[in-house]
Scaffold this active site. Structure first.
Site, PDB file in Angstrom:
ATOM      1  N   SER A  52      10.417  -1.136  22.709  1.00 24.20           N
ATOM      2  CA  SER A  52       9.627  -0.147  21.654  1.00 24.20           C
ATOM      3  C   SER A  52       8.092  -0.878  21.411  1.00 24.20           C
ATOM      4  O   SER A  52       8.061  -1.905  21.628  1.00 24.20           O
ATOM      5  CB  SER A  52      10.214   0.076  20.339  1.00 24.20           C
TER       6      SER A  52
ATOM      7  N   TYR B 261      24.147   5.417  19.411  1.00 20.25           N
ATOM      8  CA  TYR B 261      22.883   5.069  20.091  1.00 20.25           C
ATOM      9  C   TYR B 261      23.255   4.541  21.384  1.00 20.25           C
ATOM     10  O   TYR B 261      24.149   3.937  22.030  1.00 20.25           O
ATOM     11  CB  TYR B 261      22.584   3.679  19.445  1.00 20.25           C
TER      12      TYR B 261
ATOM     13  N   THR C 220      11.643 -10.239  14.878  1.00 18.25           N
ATOM     14  CA  THR C 220      12.832  -9.566  15.417  1.00 18.25           C
ATOM     15  C   THR C 220      13.359 -10.058  16.777  1.00 18.25           C
ATOM     16  O   THR C 220      12.662 -10.243  17.602  1.00 18.25           O
ATOM     17  CB  THR C 220      12.739  -8.127  15.496  1.00 18.25           C
TER      18      THR C 220
ATOM     19  N   ASN D 219       0.745  -1.233  -0.250  1.00 18.01           N
ATOM     20  CA  ASN D 219       0.089   0.224  -0.020  1.00 18.01           C
ATOM     21  C   ASN D 219       0.898   1.249  -0.059  1.00 18.01           C
ATOM     22  O   ASN D 219       0.245   2.427   0.214  1.00 18.01           O
ATOM     23  CB  ASN D 219      -0.783   0.001   1.353  1.00 18.01           C
TER      24      ASN D 219
ATOM     25  N   ARG E 111      22.740   3.060   7.793  1.00 16.91           N
ATOM     26  CA  ARG E 111      23.233   4.638   8.138  1.00 16.91           C
ATOM     27  C   ARG E 111      24.328   4.865   8.445  1.00 16.91           C
ATOM     28  O   ARG E 111      25.031   5.960   7.997  1.00 16.91           O
ATOM     29  CB  ARG E 111      22.327   4.760   9.502  1.00 16.91           C
TER      30      ARG E 111
ATOM     31  N   LYS F  15       5.455  -6.836  17.359  1.00 20.65           N
ATOM     32  CA  LYS F  15       5.932  -8.147  16.906  1.00 20.65           C
ATOM     33  C   LYS F  15       5.698  -9.051  17.776  1.00 20.65           C
ATOM     34  O   LYS F  15       5.484 -10.341  17.671  1.00 20.65           O
ATOM     35  CB  LYS F  15       7.370  -7.923  16.648  1.00 20.65           C
TER      36      LYS F  15
ATOM     37  N   ASP G 223      -4.271  -2.074   0.381  1.00 15.65           N
ATOM     38  CA  ASP G 223      -3.976  -2.149   2.034  1.00 15.65           C
ATOM     39  C   ASP G 223      -4.624  -3.290   2.934  1.00 15.65           C
ATOM     40  O   ASP G 223      -5.859  -3.614   2.931  1.00 15.65           O
ATOM     41  CB  ASP G 223      -4.535  -0.752   2.509  1.00 15.65           C
TER      42      ASP G 223
ATOM     43  N   TYR H 188       6.735  -0.604  18.430  1.00 18.20           N
ATOM     44  CA  TYR H 188       6.986  -1.239  17.345  1.00 18.20           C
ATOM     45  C   TYR H 188       7.093  -3.106  17.625  1.00 18.20           C
ATOM     46  O   TYR H 188       6.516  -3.781  17.247  1.00 18.20           O
ATOM     47  CB  TYR H 188       8.114  -1.023  16.272  1.00 18.20           C
ATOM     48  N   HIS H 189       8.433  -3.230  18.381  1.00 17.90           N
ATOM     49  CA  HIS H 189       8.715  -4.484  18.719  1.00 17.90           C
ATOM     50  C   HIS H 189       7.751  -5.013  19.763  1.00 17.90           C
ATOM     51  O   HIS H 189       7.361  -6.499  19.523  1.00 17.90           O
ATOM     52  CB  HIS H 189       9.981  -4.408  19.799  1.00 17.90           C
TER      53      HIS H 189
END
Lengths: 305, 305
Positions: free
Chosen positions: A193, A269, A158, A33, A255, A199, A75, A195-196
């Site tokens: 996080s 980090y 992850t 999407n 990066r 998961k 989507d 996000y994690h």
């Protein structure tokens, strides 16, 4: 001929995976999407170089190799879009032959918001992450239940799901002996996080589907992937994957490489003392390929770190 | 005076909880989107007797006791509705004094789709359950992070999150010793419905918020609750809580009582051999009251079975 459906086929891993399998003679369908592209525009984080749309890339791939990667722009949080890949009601945005390829033997599930920083920008981005990742996974699980319990799903998890526990991290599962009795459980998961955490919830959902409806799922718990080039992208630079080096979607090694080349100081980090496993993009494709040719069994959530 | 906000204040537990605390001198605000009533209408599963709307019940309560329960009709999956309870931008559907009561000291989170059968009717109801339960919890966690990390949340979990493992179920947590090292983790969770799986995910989210932002949360892992009458509902039968006896929202003991009274054969669940813990509604209110007066500490996810 085996048919592979790639959810999130426009992404950093999605497109290289599509070419990889197409090159090896599989029928490949991709769906996306453009979430990532739109998010980059919205957050004003540009990619390193412009990348043709998914439809354009499929056309270039066809011109150069004669092979077809069917494209659907849609989507997958909409259950009807997901279910169309099983019922045949799919509308291809591009295909040489618009006839339905059939229910896929393998589905590679990359269709997730993949950035920890994005998920914590604020409550709105947190909700977008939660909704996108869980609805796509739930729509997939229920489609498999309703239409095709034999289809093998390869999901990319992850290592961040495990967090940093004070015991050795095992490959997905752990035997617990407690007060004289024993059972096997998912290895404890607690992430740092949102996000994690989504998961982890994906795992909750997939493990539910496997237990209840005999689904067959492989979860590849990867570290951050790095690199641009794959054997297939070498054919033409317009086939290169999307490449982010920013603070939202840029993963650490990509990066660092970009920063090093332009002489910009490397981002530190935390305290700079973390160690992590990183995976080269070509090795990721090999992992996914191996999981495809030796699928999980029915009623198996197979987890590889 | 302590201020209590009840999410899901129109529900089977929500309304009795509101009266319970109002009677004991607390400032009480309730919020609900009438999800349950609307779902009953849509699925054609009637309640045992008609129940006045939440606004009507608040008015009746005020007439009979002189006490005020402020009412907001709104959908907490909308983050702005949730955040209004912290920013003061709340719009009361009914209140004697429309002035903002202030940020609540305690939030009781009942605002979830609570039915396992509902969550498995089909993929659409599965998604509704997933979205409702996780967005409400996530909106709550992010509101606490942004506005009031001291507010104590009492969430109602379920023993069903643990499933039926082959080891003794502990009170929320387990110490795992593995290859000579030790750590403490959430007790393994694997449920047998999508609804119960969303409660596991709630725990994932709340534990994330506690670890990251020092939130303070109590999770009461209850078995099915039964009963109608509470001390406060005795005042007037119009104050009785909603009561379902159907196959979607009717919980087992309430269903059995109703069936027994009308001489209808009791529903057999599975092979009829399960044992479970059941909780009387008055005892649930006591649990919630005790958790309120002795709250979890900062950075604590306190779990009681």
């Amino acid at each position: 001929m085996s048919h592979i459906l790639i959810l999130g086929g426009d992404g950093y891993l999605g497109w290289p995976t599509a070419m990889y399998f197409s090159q090896r003679g599989y029928d490949v369908t991709v769906v996306d999407n453009y979430f990532r592209r739109n998010a980059c525009t919205e957050l004003d984080v540009g990619m390193l170089y412009p990348v043709p749309t998914l439809v354009e890339r499929a056309k270039i791939w066809h011109e150069l190799t004669g092979k077809e990667i069917k494209v659907v722009i849609g989507d997958l949080t909409d259950p009807e879009i997901m279910r169309a890949f099983f019922t045949g009601k799919v509308e291809y945005s591009w295909a040489l032959d618009k006839k339905f390829t059939g229910i896929p033997e393998t589905i590679i599930h990359y269709a997730e918001q993949p950035s920890a920083p994005y998920s914590l920008i604020n409550y709105k981005y947190a909700n977008i992450t939660l909704i996108n990742n869980l609805l796509v996974t739930n729509n997939l699980v229920f489609s498999l239940r309703d239409f095709s319990r034999d289809t093998h799903v390869i999901h990319v998890g992850t290592m961040g799901e495990y967090g940093t526990p004070n015991i050795d991290i095992e490959e997905g599962w752990i035997d617990i002996e407690h007060k004289g009795k024993k059972d096997k459980f998912l290895f404890p998961r607690q992430a740092s996080s949102l996000y994690h955490t989504t998961k982890i919830m994906d795992t909750d959902l997939m493990w539910f589907g496997v237990r209840m409806w005999d689904l067959r799922i492989t979860d590849l718990m990867q570290g951050p992937v790095y690199g641009i080039e794959t054997e297939e992208s070498k054919i033409d630079k317009r086939l290169n994957t999307i490449f982010n080096y920013d603070e939202i979607f840029g993963t650490i090694v990509n990066r660092f490489i970009t920063q090093a080349i332009i002489g910009y100081p490397l981002t530190v980090y935390g305290k700079g003392g973390q160690t992590r496993g990183y995976l080269y993009i070509k090795d990721t494709l090999q992992c996914v390929h191996k999981a495809t040719i030796t699928p999980a069994k029915k009623h198996e959530l197979r987890i590889f770190n």
